[in-house]
Motif scaffolding. Sequence first.
Motif, mmCIF file in Angstrom:
data_model
loop_
_atom_site.group_PDB
_atom_site.id
_atom_site.type_symbol
_atom_site.label_atom_id
_atom_site.label_comp_id
_atom_site.label_asym_id
_atom_site.label_seq_id
_atom_site.Cartn_x
_atom_site.Cartn_y
_atom_site.Cartn_z
ATOM 1 N N LYS A 87 0.935 -1.131 0.054
ATOM 2 C CA LYS A 87 -0.050 0.060 -0.028
ATOM 3 C C LYS A 87 0.938 1.201 0.064
ATOM 4 O O LYS A 87 0.670 2.379 -0.783
ATOM 5 N N VAL A 88 1.946 1.175 1.083
ATOM 6 C CA VAL A 88 2.719 2.384 1.103
ATOM 7 C C VAL A 88 3.565 2.637 -0.409
ATOM 8 O O VAL A 88 3.685 3.644 -0.866
ATOM 9 N N ARG A 89 3.906 1.483 -0.712
ATOM 10 C CA ARG A 89 4.987 1.398 -1.939
ATOM 11 C C ARG A 89 3.983 2.162 -3.277
ATOM 12 O O ARG A 89 4.495 2.958 -3.689
ATOM 13 N N GLN A 90 2.687 1.847 -3.308
ATOM 14 C CA GLN A 90 1.840 2.423 -4.433
ATOM 15 C C GLN A 90 1.844 3.628 -4.267
ATOM 16 O O GLN A 90 2.096 4.600 -4.850
ATOM 17 N N LYS A 91 1.537 4.373 -2.857
ATOM 18 C CA LYS A 91 1.403 5.672 -2.585
ATOM 19 C C LYS A 91 2.644 6.693 -2.962
ATOM 20 O O LYS A 91 2.675 7.635 -3.603
ATOM 21 N N LEU A 92 3.868 6.039 -2.590
ATOM 22 C CA LEU A 92 4.985 6.536 -2.574
ATOM 23 C C LEU A 92 5.374 6.874 -4.161
ATOM 24 O O LEU A 92 6.162 7.522 -4.681
ATOM 25 N N ARG A 93 5.130 5.816 -4.953
ATOM 26 C CA ARG A 93 5.327 5.497 -6.425
ATOM 27 C C ARG A 93 4.569 6.755 -7.001
ATOM 28 O O ARG A 93 5.165 7.443 -7.926
ATOM 29 N N GLU A 94 3.275 7.006 -6.824
ATOM 30 C CA GLU A 94 2.680 8.068 -7.488
ATOM 31 C C GLU A 94 3.244 9.425 -6.797
ATOM 32 O O GLU A 94 3.454 10.377 -7.912
ATOM 33 N N TRP A 95 3.468 9.621 -5.618
ATOM 34 C CA TRP A 95 4.165 10.660 -5.236
ATOM 35 C C TRP A 95 5.591 11.013 -5.895
ATOM 36 O O TRP A 95 5.862 12.269 -6.109
ATOM 37 N N LEU A 96 6.450 10.073 -6.164
ATOM 38 C CA LEU A 96 7.773 10.046 -6.598
ATOM 39 C C LEU A 96 7.455 10.901 -8.162
ATOM 40 O O LEU A 96 8.258 11.576 -8.550
ATOM 41 N N ARG A 97 6.514 10.187 -8.617
ATOM 42 C CA ARG A 97 6.399 10.610 -10.012
ATOM 43 C C ARG A 97 5.838 12.070 -10.169
ATOM 44 O O ARG A 97 6.176 12.951 -10.901
ATOM 45 N N ARG A 98 4.967 12.456 -9.312
ATOM 46 C CA ARG A 98 4.593 13.945 -9.097
ATOM 47 C C ARG A 98 5.694 14.794 -8.845
ATOM 48 O O ARG A 98 5.867 15.897 -9.463
ATOM 49 N N LEU A 99 6.517 14.272 -7.810
ATOM 50 C CA LEU A 99 7.673 14.990 -7.488
ATOM 51 C C LEU A 99 8.811 15.326 -8.727
ATOM 52 O O LEU A 99 9.261 16.459 -8.796
ATOM 53 N N HIS A 100 8.775 14.423 -9.700
ATOM 54 C CA HIS A 100 9.604 14.109 -10.686
ATOM 55 C C HIS A 100 9.175 15.397 -11.665
ATOM 56 O O HIS A 100 9.713 15.929 -12.319
ATOM 57 N N GLU A 101 7.940 15.251 -11.748
ATOM 58 C CA GLU A 101 7.347 16.437 -12.838
ATOM 59 C C GLU A 101 7.474 17.696 -12.406
ATOM 60 O O GLU A 101 7.295 18.490 -12.945
ATOM 61 N N GLN A 102 7.458 17.960 -11.159
ATOM 62 C CA GLN A 102 7.943 19.302 -10.350
ATOM 63 C C GLN A 102 9.229 19.835 -10.627
ATOM 64 O O GLN A 102 9.614 20.955 -11.099
ATOM 65 N N MET A 103 10.185 18.717 -10.505
ATOM 66 C CA MET A 103 11.617 19.230 -10.336
ATOM 67 C C MET A 103 12.445 18.836 -11.616
ATOM 68 O O MET A 103 13.497 19.501 -11.993
ATOM 69 N N HIS A 104 12.041 17.700 -12.124
ATOM 70 C CA HIS A 104 12.799 17.407 -13.397
ATOM 71 C C HIS A 104 14.225 17.191 -13.418
ATOM 72 O O HIS A 104 14.762 17.477 -14.038
ATOM 73 N N THR A 105 14.467 16.736 -12.167
ATOM 74 C CA THR A 105 15.887 16.073 -11.992
ATOM 75 C C THR A 105 16.079 14.643 -12.763
ATOM 76 O O THR A 105 14.959 13.914 -12.850
ATOM 77 N N THR A 106 17.166 14.807 -13.452
ATOM 78 C CA THR A 106 17.369 13.462 -14.143
ATOM 79 C C THR A 106 17.295 12.336 -13.088
ATOM 80 O O THR A 106 18.188 12.623 -12.285
ATOM 81 N N THR A 107 16.549 11.316 -13.255
ATOM 82 C CA THR A 107 16.371 10.272 -12.221
ATOM 83 C C THR A 107 16.600 8.720 -12.799
ATOM 84 O O THR A 107 16.069 8.448 -13.792
ATOM 85 N N ILE A 108 17.469 7.959 -12.121
ATOM 86 C CA ILE A 108 17.524 6.738 -12.433
ATOM 87 C C ILE A 108 17.085 5.867 -10.997
ATOM 88 O O ILE A 108 17.506 6.086 -9.906
ATOM 89 N N LEU A 109 16.265 5.056 -11.375
ATOM 90 C CA LEU A 109 15.455 4.227 -10.474
ATOM 91 C C LEU A 109 15.831 2.458 -10.424
ATOM 92 O O LEU A 109 15.583 2.039 -11.743
ATOM 93 N N VAL A 110 16.321 2.150 -9.679
ATOM 94 C CA VAL A 110 16.543 0.567 -9.863
ATOM 95 C C VAL A 110 15.289 -0.506 -9.071
ATOM 96 O O VAL A 110 14.962 0.135 -8.136
ATOM 97 N N THR A 111 14.707 -1.167 -9.969
ATOM 98 C CA THR A 111 13.573 -2.053 -9.114
ATOM 99 C C THR A 111 13.548 -3.379 -9.704
ATOM 100 O O THR A 111 13.987 -3.660 -10.844
#
Lengths: 279, 344
Positions: free
Chosen positions: B176-200
Motif C-alpha cells: 500500500k505504502v509502495r503504491q502511494k510513494l510511487r505516485e508521489w515520486l512521479r509527481r515530484l519528478h514532474e515538479q523538479m525534473h531532476t534526471t533520475t535513475i531508479l532500480v527496481t
Amino acid sequence: MSVTGTMQARRLPGFGLTLGFTLFYVTLMIALPIAALLLKASAVSTTELIETLKSPRVQASLRLTFGASVLAALINTFFGFVAAWTLVRYRFIGRRMIDSLIDLPFAMPTAVSGIALMAIYAPTGLIGQHLIPWGIKTAISPLGVLIALVFIGFPFAVRTIQPAIEELDIEAEQASASLGASRLQTFTRVTLPSLLPAALTGFTLALARALGEYGSVIFIAGNLPMRTEIASLLIVSRLDENDVVGACAIAVVMLTATFGLLLGIQAIQWFIQRKTGRS
Amino acid sequence: MSVEVRQVNKTFGSYKALQDVSLKVNSGELVALLGPSGSGKTTLLRMIAGMEVPDRSQNSEEGKILFFNQDVAKWSVSQRQVGFVFQHYALFKHMSVFENIAFGLRVRPRGQRPSNAQIHDRVKQLLQLIQLEGFGDRFPMQLSGGQRQRVALARALAIEPKVLLLDEPFGALDAKVRQKLREWLRRLHEQMHTTTILVTHDQEEALEVADRVVVMNQAKIEQIGTPEEVFHRPASEFVIDFLGSVNVFSGRSSETLKGESKVYVRPHELQISRNSIDHTSISGQVQKIHRAGASAKVFVQTDNDQKVRVDVPMNQLQSLELGIGQQVFITPMQAHVFSPDYTI
C-alpha cells in the motif's frame, strides 16, 4: 481489549520461572554479599567512618585508585578503538593471531600478569632499564599502577567496541560520501557518533575492572604508603592487622563511588538511547 | 543533466556483473533499471554514483561514464554530486530528521556553505515537500518505513543533485505504502525534473513510474524502451516473461511455420468461449477459477496437457456461466512469436 490483557498474551512462556531464577541468583551472588558488607560497615560509627576517611593514607590510596583507573580506562578506550578498527576493517597476515592475543589478559591469573609486568618494567627489566636514564620510573611508581591497569583493562575495551564496528552501516558512510562529505567528515560526523554508545560501554567495563584490580598491580606498584598504594591493597593490609572496621569503611566508600559511577554512565547511555529512539 | 555509460564491464572475481553495457539517460528523464536480482542493475547504478569502478580496458573508448559529456569515471562519490537513496534508507540514526536533511549542506567547504538561516529555510522547504512538517526533531528510529524513505529522499535532494539515483527505494515497504510513494515520486519528478535513475525488480513499479524502462538480465541490457514499447513489443523472450505472466505455446500455431518457434500469449490476450472461433482455437477443460481481483483468473488444461491461464473480465465470466470441468475453447487474440536463437 485491556492493556494488561495484550501484555499477558504477548508474554513468552517461562517468564515466572526465569525471573524467579534471576532474582534468586542476583540476590544470592551479588546482593547478599553486599548486604553483609553493609551490615559489617553499619557497625562502624559515623565518626569512625569519617576518621578513616580523613586519614591521609586512605585519601591518597583512593585518589590513586580512582585517578589511575579513569586514566587507564580512557587510554584503553582510545587504543581499544584503534585496535578494534584495525581488526575489523583491514585484512592482513597475523590478524587472527592478534585477535586471540587480545584476550590473554582476560585469562591470565592476575598474579602472573603482575610478575610478567615486573619482569619488563622493573629498573633492571627489558624496558625499565632503558627508561631509568630518562628519569622515568616504571616500577614502584604511580606510572607502574597505570601500566598494570591499562594491561588488564584493554580486552574489555576492544571486545565491546569490535562488534559495534562490525555492525556499522556501511551504507550510511556511502550516503555521507554521496552528500559531498570528505572522508574525515564522514568519520567524525557519521562513523564516530554511531560508535559512541559502544565506546562508553567499553570505557565503563575497563574502568570497573581497573577499580577492583589487585593481583597485577601490587608487584609493580611497590605499595609505598601515600605514593603507590591502591585502595584494594589498603583493605587487605587493614584486614591483616585485624582492623575489620577500617577495612569495611574503605570498602563501603569504594563500593558507593563505583556504584555511583556505573549508574551515572548507565544514565548517559539510557539518555542517548531514549533521545534517538533506539531503546 | 544527461548521463551516459559507454561499454562498461564489471567483474567480481569470476562473476560477471556487467557485460558491455551502454546506456544514455537524457536530461530530465526518469529511467527505471528493471531486472531480477543478480541482473547487474544495482551494480550499474552504483557505478554511476561512483561506488563501483568499471573494469579497466585496453580500449580508451570503453568503460566511460559521462555526466553531460564529461568523463567522470575517475571522480569520487563526493565529487559527482549525485543524490543516492538506498533501499534500507541509510539514515544517520544519531541525528534528528532535520540534521539528516541538513547534512549535505553542513559538510560543504566553508566558502560554499550556506548560512544557518539559509540551511534552516531549505530544510523547512524540503520537510514540506516530503509532507513531514513538524517531524524535524524526531529521530529516524521513531519514523515508519515510508517516512524514513521520504527523509532519505529529502536528504538527497538537499544538495540539489545533478542526478538522483534510487536503489530499490520502495523495496522494503508494504504494498500500500509502495503504491502511494510511487505516485508521489512521479509527481515530484514532474515538479523538479531532476534526471533520475531508479532500480527496481518490480515490473509494475517500473512501468508505472518511468519515462523509459531498461530491462536487464544476466549482466546485459535486454531492451530499452518506453513502458508501452517494452510491454507490447518485447524484444526478447526474457522481456515478455519478466513483464507479467505469460502462457508459452511451442510452435504449433499456423503463424509459426518455422517449426520450433515459441509463441507467447499473455493471459488477457486469450479469448475464452464455449464454441470454437477459428482454426487457432484450442480446446480444453476448466480446472480452477480465481475470482478475487479485477478480472477472474481461469486456469484451463488443454487437450494436449498444457496448463494455460486466461484472464476473463468479471461480467464476461458471469455470462459464460463457467464452472469447473467445463469444456471450453481458447483463442489467442494477439501473440508474440520468438524463433529460436541459433547464435550459440
